[in-house]
Scaffold this motif. Structure first.
Motif, PDB file in Angstrom:
ATOM      1  N   LEU A 193       0.828  -1.196   0.000  1.00  0.00           N
ATOM      2  CA  LEU A 193       0.000   0.000   0.000  1.00  0.00           C
ATOM      3  C   LEU A 193       0.869   1.255   0.000  1.00  0.00           C
ATOM      4  CD1 LEU A 193      -2.889   1.106   0.079  1.00  0.00           C
ATOM      5  CD2 LEU A 193      -2.825   0.895   2.571  1.00  0.00           C
ATOM      6  N   TRP A 194       1.908   1.244   0.832  1.00  0.00           N
ATOM      7  CA  TRP A 194       2.813   2.392   0.886  1.00  0.00           C
ATOM      8  C   TRP A 194       3.583   2.584  -0.426  1.00  0.00           C
ATOM      9  CZ3 TRP A 194       5.237   1.534   6.398  1.00  0.00           C
ATOM     10  CH2 TRP A 194       4.330   1.980   7.370  1.00  0.00           C
TER      11      TRP A 194
ATOM     12  N   ARG B 277      -2.322  -4.978  -5.119  1.00  0.00           N
ATOM     13  CA  ARG B 277      -1.471  -6.017  -4.522  1.00  0.00           C
ATOM     14  C   ARG B 277      -1.662  -6.076  -3.011  1.00  0.00           C
ATOM     15  NH1 ARG B 277       4.289  -5.117  -7.775  1.00  0.00           N
ATOM     16  NH2 ARG B 277       3.492  -5.602  -9.868  1.00  0.00           N
ATOM     17  N   ALA B 278      -1.861  -4.923  -2.403  1.00  0.00           N
ATOM     18  CA  ALA B 278      -2.112  -4.904  -0.959  1.00  0.00           C
ATOM     19  C   ALA B 278      -3.382  -5.682  -0.629  1.00  0.00           C
ATOM     20  CB  ALA B 278      -2.223  -3.462  -0.474  1.00  0.00           C
ATOM     21  N   PHE B 279      -4.433  -5.474  -1.429  1.00  0.00           N
ATOM     22  CA  PHE B 279      -5.678  -6.208  -1.201  1.00  0.00           C
ATOM     23  C   PHE B 279      -5.477  -7.705  -1.394  1.00  0.00           C
ATOM     24  CE2 PHE B 279     -10.203  -7.111  -2.818  1.00  0.00           C
ATOM     25  CZ  PHE B 279     -10.648  -7.406  -1.541  1.00  0.00           C
ATOM     26  N   ALA B 280      -4.693  -8.085  -2.399  1.00  0.00           N
ATOM     27  CA  ALA B 280      -4.403  -9.507  -2.610  1.00  0.00           C
ATOM     28  C   ALA B 280      -3.693 -10.097  -1.395  1.00  0.00           C
ATOM     29  CB  ALA B 280      -3.555  -9.693  -3.862  1.00  0.00           C
ATOM     30  N   CYS B 281      -2.790  -9.332  -0.782  1.00  0.00           N
ATOM     31  CA  CYS B 281      -2.089  -9.810   0.413  1.00  0.00           C
ATOM     32  C   CYS B 281      -3.039  -9.971   1.595  1.00  0.00           C
ATOM     33  CB  CYS B 281      -0.957  -8.852   0.775  1.00  0.00           C
ATOM     34  SG  CYS B 281       0.433  -8.847  -0.373  1.00  0.00           S
ATOM     35  N   LEU B 282      -3.973  -9.034   1.747  1.00  0.00           N
ATOM     36  CA  LEU B 282      -4.938  -9.143   2.845  1.00  0.00           C
ATOM     37  C   LEU B 282      -5.864 -10.337   2.646  1.00  0.00           C
ATOM     38  CD1 LEU B 282      -5.848  -5.403   3.506  1.00  0.00           C
ATOM     39  CD2 LEU B 282      -4.484  -6.932   4.947  1.00  0.00           C
TER      40      LEU B 282
ATOM     41  N   HIS C  13      -7.075  -7.546  13.674  1.00  0.00           N
ATOM     42  CA  HIS C  13      -5.817  -6.821  13.507  1.00  0.00           C
ATOM     43  C   HIS C  13      -6.093  -5.380  13.094  1.00  0.00           C
ATOM     44  CE1 HIS C  13      -1.712  -5.882  12.472  1.00  0.00           C
ATOM     45  NE2 HIS C  13      -1.313  -7.082  12.830  1.00  0.00           N
ATOM     46  N   PRO C  14      -5.640  -4.390  13.869  1.00  0.00           N
ATOM     47  CA  PRO C  14      -5.957  -2.992  13.543  1.00  0.00           C
ATOM     48  C   PRO C  14      -5.368  -2.538  12.215  1.00  0.00           C
ATOM     49  CG  PRO C  14      -4.363  -3.129  15.349  1.00  0.00           C
ATOM     50  CD  PRO C  14      -4.877  -4.512  15.120  1.00  0.00           C
ATOM     51  N   TRP C  15      -4.191  -3.039  11.849  1.00  0.00           N
ATOM     52  CA  TRP C  15      -3.600  -2.645  10.575  1.00  0.00           C
ATOM     53  C   TRP C  15      -4.448  -3.143   9.411  1.00  0.00           C
ATOM     54  CZ3 TRP C  15       2.468  -3.178  10.455  1.00  0.00           C
ATOM     55  CH2 TRP C  15       3.024  -2.299  11.381  1.00  0.00           C
ATOM     56  N   ALA C  16      -4.933  -4.368   9.510  1.00  0.00           N
ATOM     57  CA  ALA C  16      -5.740  -4.920   8.421  1.00  0.00           C
ATOM     58  C   ALA C  16      -7.016  -4.102   8.242  1.00  0.00           C
ATOM     59  CB  ALA C  16      -6.076  -6.383   8.703  1.00  0.00           C
ATOM     60  N   ARG C  17      -7.645  -3.743   9.339  1.00  0.00           N
ATOM     61  CA  ARG C  17      -8.877  -2.953   9.262  1.00  0.00           C
ATOM     62  C   ARG C  17      -8.597  -1.560   8.702  1.00  0.00           C
ATOM     63  NH1 ARG C  17     -10.095  -3.360  14.255  1.00  0.00           N
ATOM     64  NH2 ARG C  17     -11.185  -5.333  14.024  1.00  0.00           N
ATOM     65  N   GLU C  18      -7.511  -0.965   9.152  1.00  0.00           N
ATOM     66  CA  GLU C  18      -7.160   0.375   8.671  1.00  0.00           C
ATOM     67  C   GLU C  18      -6.807   0.349   7.188  1.00  0.00           C
ATOM     68  OE1 GLU C  18      -3.335   3.325   9.272  1.00  0.00           O
ATOM     69  OE2 GLU C  18      -4.102   2.259  11.037  1.00  0.00           O
ATOM     70  N   ASP C  19      -6.030  -0.648   6.780  1.00  0.00           N
ATOM     71  CA  ASP C  19      -5.557  -0.673   5.391  1.00  0.00           C
ATOM     72  C   ASP C  19      -6.669  -1.012   4.400  1.00  0.00           C
ATOM     73  OD1 ASP C  19      -3.099   0.040   6.308  1.00  0.00           O
ATOM     74  OD2 ASP C  19      -2.151  -1.913   6.042  1.00  0.00           O
ATOM     75  N   ILE C  20      -7.588  -1.894   4.786  1.00  0.00           N
ATOM     76  CA  ILE C  20      -8.665  -2.214   3.844  1.00  0.00           C
ATOM     77  C   ILE C  20      -9.547  -0.980   3.639  1.00  0.00           C
ATOM     78  CG2 ILE C  20     -10.428  -3.067   5.457  1.00  0.00           C
ATOM     79  CD1 ILE C  20      -9.458  -4.617   2.064  1.00  0.00           C
TER      80      ILE C  20
ATOM     81  N   GLY D 269     -15.137  -5.233   9.565  1.00  0.00           N
ATOM     82  CA  GLY D 269     -15.677  -4.176  10.412  1.00  0.00           C
ATOM     83  C   GLY D 269     -15.128  -2.803  10.103  1.00  0.00           C
ATOM     84  N   ALA D 270     -14.614  -2.616   8.869  1.00  0.00           N
ATOM     85  CA  ALA D 270     -14.079  -1.311   8.485  1.00  0.00           C
ATOM     86  C   ALA D 270     -15.179  -0.358   8.042  1.00  0.00           C
ATOM     87  CB  ALA D 270     -13.057  -1.479   7.359  1.00  0.00           C
ATOM     88  N   ILE D 271     -16.375  -0.886   7.735  1.00  0.00           N
ATOM     89  CA  ILE D 271     -17.510  -0.038   7.374  1.00  0.00           C
ATOM     90  C   ILE D 271     -18.749  -0.542   8.102  1.00  0.00           C
ATOM     91  CG2 ILE D 271     -16.646   0.657   5.124  1.00  0.00           C
ATOM     92  CD1 ILE D 271     -18.382  -1.463   3.859  1.00  0.00           C
TER      93      ILE D 271
END
Length: 389
Positions: free
Chosen positions: A332-333, A339-344, A358-365, A387-389
């Motif tokens: 993502l950075w 590709r970031a979404f594929a990794c998640l 995981h807070p990073w997963a929720r924040e990044d998605i 739970g990101a939305i």
């Protein structure tokens, strides 16, 4: 409903090319339970459903749409976990089960922790933690060493639930129980293991610099590296110290500790040592974690590792999942949200419960969804699930 659940279990199992015996072994449930579920003559309870789902690398709601979620069950169990350690220094009651059964229960619980199966730990943890404490209070002589190890292992498995679900005050109390139990032991490896877990307090509080110093002090008084277990314990401490140093912004110190871990891992078999995964592959995973923790100027190193290698089944599911969450952030950075979404999505396949909390997963998605560079329907579905939305 049970029949439909069984059909979903069987379909997913066959897709993963697992036999019923394979699934029973990975989920830590009996083979008759798996067979009965798939035939529709047995209905799995919440803990069993979560264990089967984790072994199949899906969220439990994929197998049973009526499933209410691990989080609700975990939070309902937190008061019982707190009560189990309320009088840990006194513990007047006797254990409720034989020592041999307790050993087996705690061994199974360690497997649940490494597989990120938090529901069963929340449900069963208070009982085996109370029993382990009772055995330590009644132990004498050589029995004290085993009893201390059992308390540390039991408290650590329950701590995984508290820490992952944000009950950091309870997590800190559980770590104090571990430190108290390790004080009854003469095993330097056990004390180093507890120091490794103690780092959670500093990570939760973002006290990275003081955490780094605390772990370096533990390394200074740690065991001599003269056995596989002591080498692995020291190596794990170096890995975690590297992450804390990286988050404190000390790149040279972080990479120095990582190199120490890599040296200790040479020639060691990949494995679980006193409940902690260590070996050459785990050092690679932490190389990614260190690079991402240091920030954008270092993510090229993380991406280089991910291009050439990914963790295999010899690595516990929770740590495999963590690797892909870290790589997702690096992608993502670097400007690659697809590709970031594929990794998640890959992380979710390995340990869905871990990803969901995981807070990073929720924040990044959430960030990826806003960028709208990947399939919108898939992104929205994932964001709703986490739970990101």
């Amino acid at each position: 409903m049970a029949e439909h659940i069984g059909q979903r279990i069987a379909t997913r199992r066959r897709a993963r090319r697992m036999t019923q015996a394979d699934l029973a072994r990975e989920a830590h449930v009996s083979l008759p339970m798996i067979k009965g579920c798939e035939r529709g003559v047995r209905s799995p309870g919440p803990s069993t459903l979560e264990a089967i789902a984790a072994a199949l690398s899906v969220d439990a709601s994929r197998l049973d749409p009526a499933y209410v979620g691990t989080g609700r069950r975990v939070h309902a169990a937190l008061p019982a976990i707190s009560a189990a350690i309320a009088g840990y220094e006194f513990m007047p009651d006797a254990a409720s089960q034989p020592l041999g059964q307790l050993r087996n229960d705690i061994s199974t619980a360690v497997g649940f922790r490494l597989a990120a199966q938090y529901g069963p730990l929340a449900a069963q943890g208070p009982k085996f933690l109370r029993d382990a404490l009772a055995y330590l209070h009644s132990a004498a002589g050589a029995q004290t060493e085993e009893a201390a190890r059992l308390v540390v292992a039991a408290a650590r498995t329950v701590d995984a639930v508290a820490y992952k679900f944000g009950a950091h005050d309870l997590s800190a109390r559980l770590i104090e129980v571990m430190r108290w139990a390790a004080g009854h032991s003469k095993d330097p490896d056990l004390k180093a293991c507890v120091a490794y877990v103690h780092a959670e307090i500093f990570l939760a509080a973002r006290g990275y610099r003081v955490g780094q110093l605390a772990l370096e002090q533990a390394l200074n008084v740690g065991p001599a590296p003269n056995t596989e277990r002591s080498m692995a314990t020291l190596g794990a401490l170096h890995m975690r110290t590297a992450v804390l140093a990286a988050r404190a912004g000390s790149a040279d110190v972080a990479y120095a500790h990582l190199n120490e871990a890599r040296t200790l891992a040479q020639g060691l078999p990949e494995g679980i040592y006193l409940g902690t995964a260590f070996g050459p592959s785990n050092v690679r995973i932490h190389e990614v974690a260190v690079s991402v923790s240091l920030g954008r100027d270092h993510i090229g190193r993380a991406l280089d590792v991910a291009r050439a290698w990914s963790p295999g089944q010899e690595i516990p599911a929770e740590r495999r999942s963590g690797f892909w969450i870290e790589v997702a952030r690096a992608q993502l950075w670097s400007g690659n949200p697809d590709r970031a979404f594929a990794c998640l999505k890959e992380a979710r396949m390995h340990a869905p419960q871990h990803v969901r909390e995981h807070p990073w997963a929720r924040e990044d998605i959430g960030k990826i969804r806003r960028l709208k560079r990947a399939d919108a329907n898939s992104l929205t579905s994932y964001a709703e699930w986490i739970g990101a939305i």
